[in-house]
Scaffold this motif. Structure first.
Motif, PDB file in Angstrom:
ATOM      1  N   ARG A  30       0.848  -1.194   0.000  1.00  0.00           N
ATOM      2  CA  ARG A  30       0.000   0.000   0.000  1.00  0.00           C
ATOM      3  C   ARG A  30       0.877   1.235   0.000  1.00  0.00           C
ATOM      4  NH1 ARG A  30      -5.112  -1.465   2.296  1.00  0.00           N
ATOM      5  NH2 ARG A  30      -5.804   0.669   2.556  1.00  0.00           N
ATOM      6  N   VAL A  31       0.378   2.266  -0.693  1.00  0.00           N
ATOM      7  CA  VAL A  31       1.065   3.545  -0.689  1.00  0.00           C
ATOM      8  C   VAL A  31       0.792   4.253   0.640  1.00  0.00           C
ATOM      9  CG1 VAL A  31       0.888   5.852  -1.677  1.00  0.00           C
ATOM     10  CG2 VAL A  31       1.063   3.873  -3.179  1.00  0.00           C
ATOM     11  N   ALA A  33       0.717   7.853   2.227  1.00  0.00           N
ATOM     12  CA  ALA A  33       0.792   9.312   2.033  1.00  0.00           C
ATOM     13  C   ALA A  33       0.886   9.940   3.422  1.00  0.00           C
ATOM     14  CB  ALA A  33      -0.407   9.792   1.237  1.00  0.00           C
ATOM     15  N   GLY A  34      -0.113  10.725   3.832  1.00  0.00           N
ATOM     16  CA  GLY A  34      -0.057  11.344   5.169  1.00  0.00           C
ATOM     17  C   GLY A  34      -0.178  10.323   6.274  1.00  0.00           C
ATOM     18  N   GLY A  35      -0.757   9.193   5.964  1.00  0.00           N
ATOM     19  CA  GLY A  35      -0.863   8.112   6.945  1.00  0.00           C
ATOM     20  C   GLY A  35      -1.980   8.292   7.953  1.00  0.00           C
ATOM     21  N   HIS A  36      -2.765   9.333   7.812  1.00  0.00           N
ATOM     22  CA  HIS A  36      -3.768   9.585   8.854  1.00  0.00           C
ATOM     23  C   HIS A  36      -5.050   8.790   8.689  1.00  0.00           C
ATOM     24  CE1 HIS A  36      -2.227  12.092  11.948  1.00  0.00           C
ATOM     25  NE2 HIS A  36      -1.533  12.769  11.066  1.00  0.00           N
ATOM     26  N   SER A  37      -5.182   8.090   7.608  1.00  0.00           N
ATOM     27  CA  SER A  37      -6.253   7.098   7.519  1.00  0.00           C
ATOM     28  C   SER A  37      -5.663   5.700   7.604  1.00  0.00           C
ATOM     29  CB  SER A  37      -7.031   7.244   6.206  1.00  0.00           C
ATOM     30  OG  SER A  37      -7.792   8.420   6.242  1.00  0.00           O
ATOM     31  N   LEU A  38      -4.570   5.501   6.871  1.00  0.00           N
ATOM     32  CA  LEU A  38      -3.992   4.161   6.787  1.00  0.00           C
ATOM     33  C   LEU A  38      -3.426   3.687   8.131  1.00  0.00           C
ATOM     34  CD1 LEU A  38      -3.296   1.755   5.071  1.00  0.00           C
ATOM     35  CD2 LEU A  38      -1.288   2.978   4.194  1.00  0.00           C
ATOM     36  N   HIS A  79      -3.350  19.010   3.628  1.00  0.00           N
ATOM     37  CA  HIS A  79      -4.537  19.801   3.984  1.00  0.00           C
ATOM     38  C   HIS A  79      -4.146  21.233   4.344  1.00  0.00           C
ATOM     39  CE1 HIS A  79      -7.372  16.471   3.997  1.00  0.00           C
ATOM     40  NE2 HIS A  79      -6.662  15.785   4.883  1.00  0.00           N
ATOM     41  N   GLY A 111      -1.993  14.969   6.492  1.00  0.00           N
ATOM     42  CA  GLY A 111      -2.947  14.375   5.557  1.00  0.00           C
ATOM     43  C   GLY A 111      -2.928  15.085   4.217  1.00  0.00           C
ATOM     44  N   THR A 112      -3.171  14.332   3.160  1.00  0.00           N
ATOM     45  CA  THR A 112      -3.050  14.872   1.809  1.00  0.00           C
ATOM     46  C   THR A 112      -4.369  14.785   1.060  1.00  0.00           C
ATOM     47  OG1 THR A 112      -2.479  12.722   0.871  1.00  0.00           O
ATOM     48  CG2 THR A 112      -0.647  14.060   1.708  1.00  0.00           C
ATOM     49  N   GLU A 124     -15.494  11.567   4.084  1.00  0.00           N
ATOM     50  CA  GLU A 124     -14.343  12.384   3.702  1.00  0.00           C
ATOM     51  C   GLU A 124     -14.858  13.683   3.077  1.00  0.00           C
ATOM     52  OE1 GLU A 124     -11.349   9.976   3.663  1.00  0.00           O
ATOM     53  OE2 GLU A 124     -10.492  11.863   4.376  1.00  0.00           O
ATOM     54  N   ASP A 125     -14.446  14.798   3.641  1.00  0.00           N
ATOM     55  CA  ASP A 125     -14.980  16.081   3.174  1.00  0.00           C
ATOM     56  C   ASP A 125     -14.487  16.462   1.782  1.00  0.00           C
ATOM     57  OD1 ASP A 125     -16.510  16.957   5.610  1.00  0.00           O
ATOM     58  OD2 ASP A 125     -14.539  16.701   6.519  1.00  0.00           O
ATOM     59  N   LEU A 168      -2.486   7.931  -7.739  1.00  0.00           N
ATOM     60  CA  LEU A 168      -3.166   9.196  -8.024  1.00  0.00           C
ATOM     61  C   LEU A 168      -2.102  10.281  -7.956  1.00  0.00           C
ATOM     62  CD1 LEU A 168      -5.696  11.015  -8.383  1.00  0.00           C
ATOM     63  CD2 LEU A 168      -5.881  11.038  -5.879  1.00  0.00           C
ATOM     64  N   LYS A 185     -20.501  21.893   7.543  1.00  0.00           N
ATOM     65  CA  LYS A 185     -20.509  20.567   8.153  1.00  0.00           C
ATOM     66  C   LYS A 185     -21.044  20.675   9.567  1.00  0.00           C
ATOM     67  CE  LYS A 185     -16.619  17.673   9.798  1.00  0.00           C
ATOM     68  NZ  LYS A 185     -15.249  17.252   9.458  1.00  0.00           N
ATOM     69  N   TRP A 193     -15.539  13.498  12.511  1.00  0.00           N
ATOM     70  CA  TRP A 193     -16.068  13.334  11.162  1.00  0.00           C
ATOM     71  C   TRP A 193     -17.491  13.870  11.133  1.00  0.00           C
ATOM     72  CZ3 TRP A 193     -13.115  11.024   7.256  1.00  0.00           C
ATOM     73  CH2 TRP A 193     -11.900  10.471   7.676  1.00  0.00           C
TER      74      TRP A 193
HETATM   75  C1  LIG Z   1      -8.349  12.195  14.064  1.00  0.00           C
HETATM   76  C2  LIG Z   1      -8.653  12.307  12.611  1.00  0.00           C
HETATM   77  C3  LIG Z   1      -9.738  13.058  12.225  1.00  0.00           C
HETATM   78  C4  LIG Z   1     -10.040  13.173  10.886  1.00  0.00           C
HETATM   79  N1  LIG Z   1     -11.096  13.939  10.547  1.00  0.00           N
HETATM   80  C5  LIG Z   1     -11.392  14.098   9.245  1.00  0.00           C
HETATM   81  C6  LIG Z   1     -12.476  14.897   8.836  1.00  0.00           C
HETATM   82  O1  LIG Z   1     -13.186  15.486   9.667  1.00  0.00           O
HETATM   83  N2  LIG Z   1     -12.754  14.995   7.541  1.00  0.00           N
HETATM   84  C7  LIG Z   1     -11.988  14.382   6.591  1.00  0.00           C
HETATM   85  O2  LIG Z   1     -12.269  14.526   5.434  1.00  0.00           O
HETATM   86  N3  LIG Z   1     -10.934  13.634   6.946  1.00  0.00           N
HETATM   87  C8  LIG Z   1     -10.617  13.471   8.235  1.00  0.00           C
HETATM   88  N4  LIG Z   1      -9.552  12.703   8.587  1.00  0.00           N
HETATM   89  C9  LIG Z   1      -8.795  12.008   7.551  1.00  0.00           C
HETATM   90  C10 LIG Z   1      -7.657  12.844   7.055  1.00  0.00           C
HETATM   91  O3  LIG Z   1      -8.149  13.854   6.255  1.00  0.00           O
HETATM   92  C11 LIG Z   1      -6.663  11.947   6.316  1.00  0.00           C
HETATM   93  O4  LIG Z   1      -5.527  12.642   6.181  1.00  0.00           O
HETATM   94  C12 LIG Z   1      -7.099  11.492   4.940  1.00  0.00           C
HETATM   95  O5  LIG Z   1      -8.270  10.771   5.007  1.00  0.00           O
HETATM   96  C13 LIG Z   1      -6.108  10.557   4.297  1.00  0.00           C
HETATM   97  O6  LIG Z   1      -5.039  11.252   3.820  1.00  0.00           O
HETATM   98  P1  LIG Z   1      -3.579  10.727   4.056  1.00  0.00           P
HETATM   99  O7  LIG Z   1      -2.692  11.529   3.207  1.00  0.00           O
HETATM  100  O8  LIG Z   1      -3.326  10.737   5.493  1.00  0.00           O
HETATM  101  O9  LIG Z   1      -3.671   9.237   3.460  1.00  0.00           O
HETATM  102  P2  LIG Z   1      -3.084   7.784   3.931  1.00  0.00           P
HETATM  103  O10 LIG Z   1      -3.638   7.500   5.249  1.00  0.00           O
HETATM  104  O11 LIG Z   1      -1.618   7.858   3.833  1.00  0.00           O
HETATM  105  O12 LIG Z   1      -3.668   6.943   2.844  1.00  0.00           O
HETATM  106  C14 LIG Z   1      -5.032   6.631   2.745  1.00  0.00           C
HETATM  107  C15 LIG Z   1      -5.265   5.592   1.644  1.00  0.00           C
HETATM  108  O13 LIG Z   1      -5.022   6.144   0.360  1.00  0.00           O
HETATM  109  C16 LIG Z   1      -3.961   5.495  -0.315  1.00  0.00           C
HETATM  110  N5  LIG Z   1      -3.220   6.537  -1.004  1.00  0.00           N
HETATM  111  C17 LIG Z   1      -2.758   7.677  -0.435  1.00  0.00           C
HETATM  112  N6  LIG Z   1      -2.202   8.468  -1.376  1.00  0.00           N
HETATM  113  C18 LIG Z   1      -2.321   7.817  -2.549  1.00  0.00           C
HETATM  114  C19 LIG Z   1      -1.946   8.119  -3.889  1.00  0.00           C
HETATM  115  N7  LIG Z   1      -1.373   9.286  -4.217  1.00  0.00           N
HETATM  116  N8  LIG Z   1      -2.204   7.213  -4.844  1.00  0.00           N
HETATM  117  C20 LIG Z   1      -2.804   6.034  -4.534  1.00  0.00           C
HETATM  118  N9  LIG Z   1      -3.193   5.702  -3.299  1.00  0.00           N
HETATM  119  C21 LIG Z   1      -2.964   6.585  -2.309  1.00  0.00           C
HETATM  120  C22 LIG Z   1      -3.219   4.758   0.770  1.00  0.00           C
HETATM  121  O14 LIG Z   1      -2.572   3.627   0.239  1.00  0.00           O
HETATM  122  C23 LIG Z   1      -4.318   4.402   1.721  1.00  0.00           C
HETATM  123  O15 LIG Z   1      -4.997   3.276   1.279  1.00  0.00           O
HETATM  124  C24 LIG Z   1      -9.229  12.533   9.909  1.00  0.00           C
HETATM  125  C25 LIG Z   1      -8.159  11.777  10.309  1.00  0.00           C
HETATM  126  C26 LIG Z   1      -7.854  11.648  11.654  1.00  0.00           C
HETATM  127  C27 LIG Z   1      -6.677  10.830  12.049  1.00  0.00           C
END
Ligand SMILES: Cc1cc2nc3c(=O)[nH]c(=O)nc-3n(C[C@H](O)[C@H](O)[C@H](O)COP(=O)(O)OP(=O)(O)OC[C@H]3O[C@@H](n4cnc5c(N)ncnc54)[C@H](O)[C@@H]3O)c2cc1C
Lengths: 292, 797
Positions: A30-31, A33-38, A79, A111-112, A124-125, A168, A185, A193
């Motif tokens: 898995r890729v 990115a910000g890691g905040h979902s993964l 973000h 997060g990205t 996801e907003d 992506l 929201k 969320w």
């Molecule tokens: C406490 C908390 C509260 C949050 N509240 C909200 C909220 O209110 N609203 C909201 O919208 N979000 C919220 N989030 C989510 C946040 O916005 C995350 O950052 C976002 O969902 C995922 O972005 P990431 O870069 O962290 O992705 P990651 O966690 O790194 O990746 C998420 C998924 O996408 C894949 N991926 C990532 N980048 C790529 C790429 N370029 N190409 C292909 N695959 C990819 C990964 O493999 C993984 O499966 C929250 C997160 C936390 C921890």
């Protein structure tokens, strides 16, 4: 401390390198990115990738660039960058509205936009934001590049059109004349969320009528955008009664489920109420732009 | 009459410039916390240390059919796998709770709540320990769970505690206080009566640091050193000695820096005992630290009281009586930490701050298939529930009588000349002066202007609410003759040693979880002896280093331990007097004390400071008969009564009519905790408690689905407030010292948590008055507020 299952980790040095690594390590990679979902999913052991391919060093994916009638946003744009960008704020106030209520500064710093769209969480907003802005997703894979509309990119909750071997790379937002957009929201607490959220984007004709409108809803089970509401709006003059009608149409189109955030009727009520509010604000912003 | 003459109001209360003794000085412990140099349980690393992890039940109620540990035991890094069967062999499968019940350490027969401990793995690192949990195969035979406390006593309800011989239902206790007959009689003749059902939902203390332990058993000398997140190290040690059969003198319990407790760290959790078992089995130190979900799902919750309140009054608003019945959900084991004679804690203080003719309460405790606990989260032994009940009821009455809720309270307060006041359920309120606190709060709030603003807004369809609450707390448990926990009297010790150079060390039996003990207690000694606080070391949290006592919870540190510290300092001062007399070659009775020195009456130049006296005590001076060569003393303080802090709170909220969102716009808190020691620490305690209150009133709840699955197992689901949800707190104070406490202090730790939820809920209900709403239960989430606006306010459970 919550502990994920064992995994291996590798850092990609370029887009091509990332694509090669994805192929090399196969379906269990898995890729990152910000890691905040993964990472939270891994810590709860809901996700158990064997390989993490870290793309945080790919600064070539971290940009916001105006290119004629498109704003190009690299997938690794955080973000916080979106929130602070004057271009984004001016052209697409809906993004700033949304970014102000996405999580908290700690999450927003990492997060990205790419991660948000790929995660495809129904709450996801940015997914709603991109839908109503009629964004396009630029994807690269072993066979080159393809460009998808958001309705093609998002296939349902947690499901996208991305192949396992694809990345992506960019999100393109079309810039329109006399346009305005807004997002609102309802959350139980800052950083939570959405219970429900609504986003709207409108473009006005020179005579002040609504030339084009898009209405999206977050976390209430609406696939795509609220097309009936959009049809209602098109060609009409912005007015409270019209927004109310569109609100009712959007509420009728969604399909929320009851959970700890609220019962179905409340969420449907919010779909209506928030649709009115964002339309009012989006039209106000478009009108201000028309006059200015 | 308030006997305030014994302890005149402290002149330095609130004085920012007072350098020693009472006063606003910076906290001595903060430099290490601010620099990240605190030493918490997870910072403790011992040579050869192993790591434990607990396998927990995924279901709420099931019979254990089989456990297969073979794959886990074969994991190359695993050193031991422990099940309930193994513990049965050691007679450790069940441990006594703090409420005369037993709790399974590891399940042997059944699992009784989701998250219950089923097996324990010890491995070389915590990753391997966690991985090995997945290798354990458990077969469960699912049983129907009891989730709703209202169903727990149904004839066909499954019996949860079939481990207890002869048990045929889920009733834990029935308990009553007050005079039922007299109360009924008052209700029968009252002009007006109102009744309201209300729920104080299950919430969780959620300390930032979760619970954990490092056990280090020495197989050679049989000694056990146990580092633990505990608010009560001495009580724990005694209980371990009783349960585990390790002699008490061989046990050392160390409670290092604690990252928040709020009652969550009073009880003894299976994890602590398992760490000890792990260390005994492997001969190595074993660390166990739970993760966030484990903390939220399995450790001591708070509240879960289903209450019915009734109030009787005259037509012009004189409150005559309060009556209440409660169904208390205690979870699967009765593990609440409370004094033996008080199964519902101090709930009988539900008479509040009012002069009543009669009062009566009955409380029934039941088992359900939920995590055990009950007294936690800054609750002062159920005063939180009691105050919520009466303060909500007074507002319900105010609505019925169409009286202003602040006026109604002012009309009914216990009057100052009635103190010490004996209430109708047997408490003796030590001191109080309520009306000035209420008036100060109203003045700080600009109460009349707020009501005017509200009226104007209502005209425009805007929803603004003003909520009032007035609470009387019951803290500082307590006199040994009335209060004990599993037989241990609720007293506290203090030891004070003045070193030869005049610096000092004071040793306490209570343990700080962030309350600032290292500062407050140094200040008490400073006030009594004139030694600057920075020259006084405060030692706590280590049973080898400190005197026996029951620990910190229920806001008891200042009322009990604070009394001990003041008295031990006075003992040293008295001793110093005799030594000073020898030094000055005069008689002790000719000496007079001023802060820091004894001097000859009428000759202020002839005196000796505490430092000079200390050196002489340890020197070559010929000491008077009966005085030994040091300046040390020790004391165990048995408080003569509880203390009764109080306060007047006013909350202003705005509600978004379209979405039901509540915004707390202002919060005015006037507290009276008797003599004030460090105002900055007091304000900090109040700010934290008010924030807790916003959390409980607006968002916090541990919910369960019909299968008994916990729906609050992470911070994504269990919401606690952030800085964004709270306003700038506006605080004020009055000072009504406790007549029986050595320095007149009453305690402040839980006042704000107790007093704020009713003020916030009263404000929300007030905002919704145009919709005919007279009550809604916590938490006031947007969805629940919107439902209330639709006339469909529902209890959360
Ligand atoms: C406490 C908390 C509260 C949050 N509240 C909200 C909220 O209110 N609203 C909201 O919208 N979000 C919220 N989030 C989510 C946040 O916005 C995350 O950052 C976002 O969902 C995922 O972005 P990431 O870069 O962290 O992705 P990651 O966690 O790194 O990746 C998420 C998924 O996408 C894949 N991926 C990532 N980048 C790529 C790429 N370029 N190409 C292909 N695959 C990819 C990964 O493999 C993984 O499966 C929250 C997160 C936390 C921890």
């Amino acid at each position: 401390m919550q502990i994920p299952a064992a995994f291996d980790y590798v850092r990609a040095s370029s887009i091509d390198d990332a694509l090669a690594l994805l192929q090399q390590h196969g379906p269990e990679s898995r890729v990152l990115a910000g890691g905040h979902s993964l990472l939270p999913m891994m810590k709860l052991r809901l996700a158990r990738p064997e390989w993490l391919i870290d793309i945080n060093e790919l600064t070539e994916l971290d940009y916001i660039r105006r290119d004629a009638d498109v704003l190009r946003i690299g997938a690794m744009t955080r973000h916080t960058t979106l929130l602070e960008s004057p271009d984004v704020g001016r052209l697409f106030p809906i993004v700033r509205d949304a970014e102000q209520v996405i999580a908290d500064p700690v999450v927003r710093n990492r997060g990205t936009i790419g991660g948000s769209l790929c995660q495809a969480d129904p709450a996801e907003d940015l997914s709603t934001v991109c839908k109503v802005l009629r964004a396009e997703a630029v994807i690269r894979g072993p066979n080159g590049e393809r460009v998808l509309r958001m309705d093609e990119f998002h296939r349902g909750p947690y499901e996208t059109a991305l192949e396992q071997t694809e990345l992506l790379c960019e999100v393109r937002l079309p810039v329109r004349q006399r346009s305005g957009s807004a997002y609102e929201k309802v959350e139980r607490r800052v950083g939570d969320w959405a219970v429900a959220a609504a986003g709207a984007a409108v473009a006005l004709a020179p005579d002040g009528t609504i030339e084009d409108a898009a209405v999206g809803l977050t976390a209430v089970g609406l696939e795509g955008t609220a097309t009936e509401a959009e049809t209602l709006l098109r060609g009409k003059r912005p007015a409270e009664e019209l927004f109310a009608e569109a609100g009712r149409a959007a509420a009728a189109a969604c399909d929320p489920v009851a959970d700890q955030r609220g019962p179905v009727d409340y969420k449907r009520h919010l779909a209506d109420e928030l649709t009115r509010r964002v339309l009012r604000r989006a039209c106000g912003r478009a009108g201000a732009e028309r006059e200015g | 009459m308030t006997t305030t003459h014994e302890h005149p109001a402290n002149p330095a209360a609130g004085d920012p410039d007072r350098p020693v003794g009472f006063g606003r000085i910076q906290r001595k412990e903060d430099p290490r916390f601010i620099r990240g140099k605190g030493r918490y349980i997870d910072d403790i690393v011992l040579p050869g240390m192993l790591h434990g992890a607990i396998l927990r039940s995924p279901v709420a109620h099931a019979r254990l059919v089989s456990i297969d540990i073979s794959a886990a035991a074969a994991h190359p890094k695993v050193k031991a796998v422990v099940t309930g069967k193994d513990l049965e062999g050691l007679k450790l499968a069940w441990a006594p709770t703090l409420s005369a019940d037993v709790q399974a350490v590891l399940a042997t027969d059944k699992v009784r709540f989701q998250g219950q401990e089923v097996a324990f793995v010890v491995a070389e690192d915590r990753y391997a320990a966690r991985d090995a949990l997945e290798l354990i195969e458990v077969e469960y035979d699912i049983l129907p769970p009891v989730v709703n406390a209202r169903r727990a006593l149904d004839a066909d309800a499954p019996v949860i505690r079939d481990d207890i011989e002869g048990r045929t239902d889920n009733r834990i206790f029935d308990w009553e206080m007050g005079d039922a007959g007299a109360t009924d009689a008052v209700f029968a003749r009252a002009d007006v009566t109102v009744a309201q059902e209300m729920v104080y939902p299950r919430v969780h203390p959620a300390p930032m640091e979760t619970c954990g332990a490092v056990a280090d058993f020495d197989p050679i000398d049989g000694g056990l050193t146990l580092y633990e997140t505990t608010q009560a190290p001495h009580a724990h040690r005694t209980l371990y000695a009783m349960v585990a059969g390790i002699p008490e003198h061989k046990i050392r319990v160390v409670s290092p820096d604690i990252g928040g407790g709020f009652g969550n760290k009073v009880g003894i959790y299976p994890g602590y005992i398992l760490a000890v078992v792990g260390s005994i089995l492997t001969g190595k130190p074993v660390k166990w630290v739970e993760d966030r979900s484990e903390n939220l799902m399995s450790t001591s919750f708070a509240r879960d009281y289903l209450m019915k309140g009734e109030i009787a009054a005259t037509r012009d608003g004189k409150i005559l009586a309060v009556r209440t019945s409660v169904l208390a959900d205690h979870g699967a084991f009765n593990a609440t930490a409370q004094p033996t004679k008080n199964p519902a804690g101090f709930f009988s203080i539900f008479t509040g701050s009012y002069d009543l003719e009669a009062a009566y309460c009955s409380v029934t405790g039941v088992y359900t298939n939920k995590a055990p606990g009950g007294v936690a989260y800054a609750c002062s032994f159920r005063v939180t529930e009691a105050v919520y009940l009466v303060e909500r009821m007074v507002d319900v009455l105010a609505a019925k009588l169409q009286m202003d809720p602040a006026e109604l309270r002012l009309k009914n307060f216990i009057r100052p000349e009635q103190f010490p006041y004996k209430n109708k359920t047997g408490w003796e309120y030590d001191s109080g002066n309520y009306a000035p606190a209420m008036r100060l709060s109203m003045q700080l709030a600009g109460y009349e202007d707020l009501r005017r603003e509200q009226a104007e807004k209502r005209e425009r369809g805007e929803l603004m609410g003003i909520g009032v609450s007035f609470f009387t707390e019951t803290v500082g448990a307590g006199p040994r003759k009335h209060f004990d926990i599993v037989g241990l009297g609720m007293a506290d010790g203090a030891e004070l040693r003045v070193h030869p150079t005049g610096k000092a060390v004071v040793r306490l039996s209570v343990q700080s979880q962030g309350q600032g003990h290292e500062t407050t207690f140094a200040q008490i000694v400073a006030e009594e002896l004139g030694i600057p606080p920075e020259d006084i070391d405060v030692v706590h949290g280590d049973t080898d280093q400190t005197p026996f006592g029951l620990g910190t919870y229920g806001s008891r540190s200042t009322p009990v331990s604070g009394g001990a510290v003041a008295l031990v300092a006075r003992k040293v001062r008295e001793k110093a007097k005799f030594i000073a007399a020898a030094m000055l070659e005069t008689r002790a009775e000719d000496l007079e004390w001023e802060k820091g020195r004894w001097f000859v009456k009428g000759d202020p130049g002839a005196g000796r400071t505490i430092a000079e006296i200390a050196l002489a005590a340890h020197g070559t001076l010929a000491l008077p008969e009966g005085i030994d060569g040091n300046l040390d003393a020790e004391v165990t303080y048995d408080p003569p009564n509880l203390t009764f802090p109080f306060g007047a709170y006013i909350c202003v909220v705005d509600v978004d009519p379209g979405t039901g969102r509540v915004k707390v716009r202002r919060f005015i808190a006037v507290d009276d905790c008797g003599t004030r020691i460090n105002p900055m620490i007091i304000e900090g305690q109040v700010h934290g408690g008010l924030t807790d209150g916003v959390g409980m009133a607006l968002m916090e709840i541990i919910e369960f689905d019909d299968d008994g699955n916990c729906l609050g197992g992470s911070f994504m689901d269990y919401l606690i407030p952030t800085a964004m949800e709270v306003p700038d707190w506006e605080t004020g104070f009055t000072v009504t010292p406790s007549p029986h406490h050595p320095i007149g202090a009453k305690g402040i730790g839980e006042s704000a948590t107790v007093g704020s939820p009713p003020a916030i809920v009263n404000a929300v209900v007030d905002a919704l008055a145009p919709f005919g709403v007279t009550h809604m239960d916590m938490p006031c989430t947007p969805a629940r507020v919107w439902e209330a606006m639709q006339g469909r306010a529902t209890p959360p459970v």
